[in-house]
Design a protein around this motif. Structure first.
Motif, short mmCIF file in Angstrom:
data_model
loop_
_atom_site.label_atom_id
_atom_site.label_comp_id
_atom_site.label_asym_id
_atom_site.label_seq_id
_atom_site.Cartn_x
_atom_site.Cartn_y
_atom_site.Cartn_z
N ASN A 380 0.82 -1.20 0.00
CA ASN A 380 0.00 0.00 0.00
C ASN A 380 0.86 1.26 0.00
O ASN A 380 0.63 2.19 -0.76
N LYS A 403 -4.92 -9.14 -6.08
CA LYS A 403 -5.78 -8.12 -5.49
C LYS A 403 -5.52 -6.80 -6.21
O LYS A 403 -4.38 -6.34 -6.29
N MET A 405 -5.56 -3.15 -5.98
CA MET A 405 -5.56 -2.27 -4.82
C MET A 405 -6.43 -1.03 -5.05
O MET A 405 -6.75 -0.33 -4.11
N THR A 407 -9.52 -1.07 -6.98
CA THR A 407 -10.94 -1.44 -6.90
C THR A 407 -11.21 -2.33 -5.69
O THR A 407 -12.36 -2.60 -5.36
N ARG A 408 -10.14 -2.81 -5.04
CA ARG A 408 -10.19 -3.76 -3.91
C ARG A 408 -10.70 -5.15 -4.34
O ARG A 408 -10.95 -6.00 -3.50
N ASN A 409 -10.95 -5.36 -5.63
CA ASN A 409 -11.38 -6.69 -6.12
C ASN A 409 -10.28 -7.71 -5.94
O ASN A 409 -9.11 -7.40 -6.11
N GLN A 410 -10.70 -8.94 -5.64
CA GLN A 410 -9.72 -10.00 -5.48
C GLN A 410 -10.17 -11.22 -6.26
O GLN A 410 -11.35 -11.56 -6.23
#
Ligand code: AMP
Length: 431
Positions: A380, A403, A405, A407-410
């Motif tokens: 981060n 991941k 970072m 969109t926070r989609n994983q």
């Protein structure tokens, strides 16, 4: 007097420089892929730093350090003299067409009292045009226009071009004699430096920054070229500049500090607040007698300019260049075996990337296992766009967890899918 490159040094000539560039370009690409950032330190330091670090009694400190004064050498304060020396030493005048157009980018050194915009090691970007065919007002105008084009392209705004002509060698002698006669009565009111310059280089009085000197100069009437040929040449340069839309101001007191200038000289100064008194961004002019003074033929003329990189960067601070952000992939390993996998896979990806030419992506990872929380917060902090996680589960399934970072989609993908996605991105970037 013929000069040659100092013992143990070598000029990189244009036909070799392309190889150097290739090496530099490849290195820059690979460094970026591997997540390295550039650092540049000055090429001189306090002697004591080396004595302390390498050891007073080490051979390097005792015998091998280059003592410039003892050797009769000097760190170069500017580029023109060296380029002309190399031009003559390698007979570029005989090998090439009647016009050699050369450029340089590199560090220069001046033992000045440092202040904002005035350093002891600074960098210049410069050009020199040399040869028997160099004497044309179109070329003067083209060289001046190139310096302006560069500054515009760097994104600089508020700057001003001033030009003047000093005429030929005899004109300079006449101008100096005129000045000596007309300043004789005021000589004692000039600053200490200018009183010294009075006999040796009185033209320098004209660009002295001392207020008392400037007051005296302001009142000079009738100073200027009288030789019709030189006046005509200068007029033609001005016309050529107007024809290509370059704005300028004629400043009859612009002389430039160096002996080698003849005919047209110019200076570009910034009007940006961030430069203060050291506001010259670059300067140049014609030097029709320098080549002969250094041992070359009488017909060989030349001209050029140098721009100061540090000052350009200071002036750009007011209209900052947007730094292109590279896309960072941060690989997180959850155990030693996963670290081994990542180590190998990252190596493979870097090989693929390096074959694609300059790309705006880099791959980083840690080299020791630490808790995932720590690794994620590091990712981060360094603005990773994607984190690629491998742990025992991923290894068993032959997948990676990616991941995003932003969109926070994983999501989970097989290595193959991940590599395809990655290569596709590379291809899109190149398109
Ligand atoms: P000059 O060779 O003195 O005409 O310098 C050409 C350009 O190099 C200047 O306009 C500055 O932008 C830059 N320059 C010269 N001296 C220094 C210095 N000591 N520190 C930083 N930049 C410099």
């Amino acid at each position: 007097m013929k000069f040659i490159a100092p013992r143990g040094t070598k000029d990189i000539l244009p036909e070799e420089a392309c190889n150097w560039n290739k090496i530099e370009e490849i290195s820059r690409t690979l460094f970026m892929i591997y997540g390295y950032e550039e650092i540049r330190t000055p090429i001189f330091e306090e002697l004591a730093l080396f004595a302390r670090s390498l050891g007073e009694t080490s051979d390097v400190v005792q015998k091998q350090m280059l003592n410039l004064e003892k050797e009769g050498l000097a760190l170069r304060p500017e580029g023109t003299a060296s380029v002309v020396r190399a031009y003559l030493e390698h007979s570029i005048d005989k090998k090439q067409s009647n016009l050699a157009k050369l450029f340089y980018i590199g560090p220069m050194f001046r033992g000045e009292r440092p202040q904002k915009g005035r350093l002891r090691q600074f960098h210049q970007i410069g050009v020199e045009v040399l040869g028997p065919d160099s004497s044309s007002p179109y070329l003067d105008a083209e060289v001046i226009a190139l310096s302006i084009h560069l500054l515009n392209t760097f994104g600089l705004k508020d700057f001003k071009l001033k030009i003047n002509s000093l005429g030929d060698k005899q004109d300079k002698i006449n101008l100096s004699a005129w000045l000596r006669e007309n300043l004789q009565k005021k000589r004692k009111d000039l600053c200490g430096d200018c009183q010294e310059r009075f006999e040796r280089n009185i033209l320098r009085v004209l660009d002295c920054r001392n207020l008392a000197c400037q007051e005296i100069i302001k009142d000079l009437k009738g100073f200027g070229l009288s030789n019709p040929k030189s006046k005509e040449y200068f007029k033609n340069v001005q016309e050529a500049l107007k024809d290509i839309g370059v704005s300028f101001e004629v400043d009859p007191f612009l002389v430039r500090g160096l002996d080698y200038y003849t005919q047209v000289v110019f200076e570009i100064s910034s009007e940006s607040e961030s430069l203060g008194s050291q506001n010259a961004l670059g300067a140049g002019g014609r030097y029709n007698t320098l080549i002969q003074d250094l041992g070359g033929g009488e017909k060989l003329g030349g001209l050029g300019f140098a721009l100061g990189v540090e000052r350009i960067l200071l002036a750009l601070k007011e209209n900052p260049v947007i730094k292109e952000k590279s896309l960072l992939y941060y690989f997180v390993a959850l155990d030693e075996d996963s670290l081994k996998v990542i180590f190998k896979r990252m190596n493979d990806l870097r090989q693929v990337m390096s074959k694609k030419g300059p790309i705006n992506k880099n791959l980083l990872s840690g080299y020791k296992i630490s808790p995932i929380k720590n690794q994620m917060s590091l990712a981060n902090k360094i603005n990773a766009r994607f984190v690629v996680i491998v742990g025992e589960n991923e290894r068993k399934e032959g997948v990676v967890t990616i991941k995003d970072m932003e969109t926070r989609n994983q999501q989970k993908k097989s290595w193959k899918e991940f590599e395809d996605m990655f290569t596709l991105q590379l291809m899109q970037e190149r398109a």
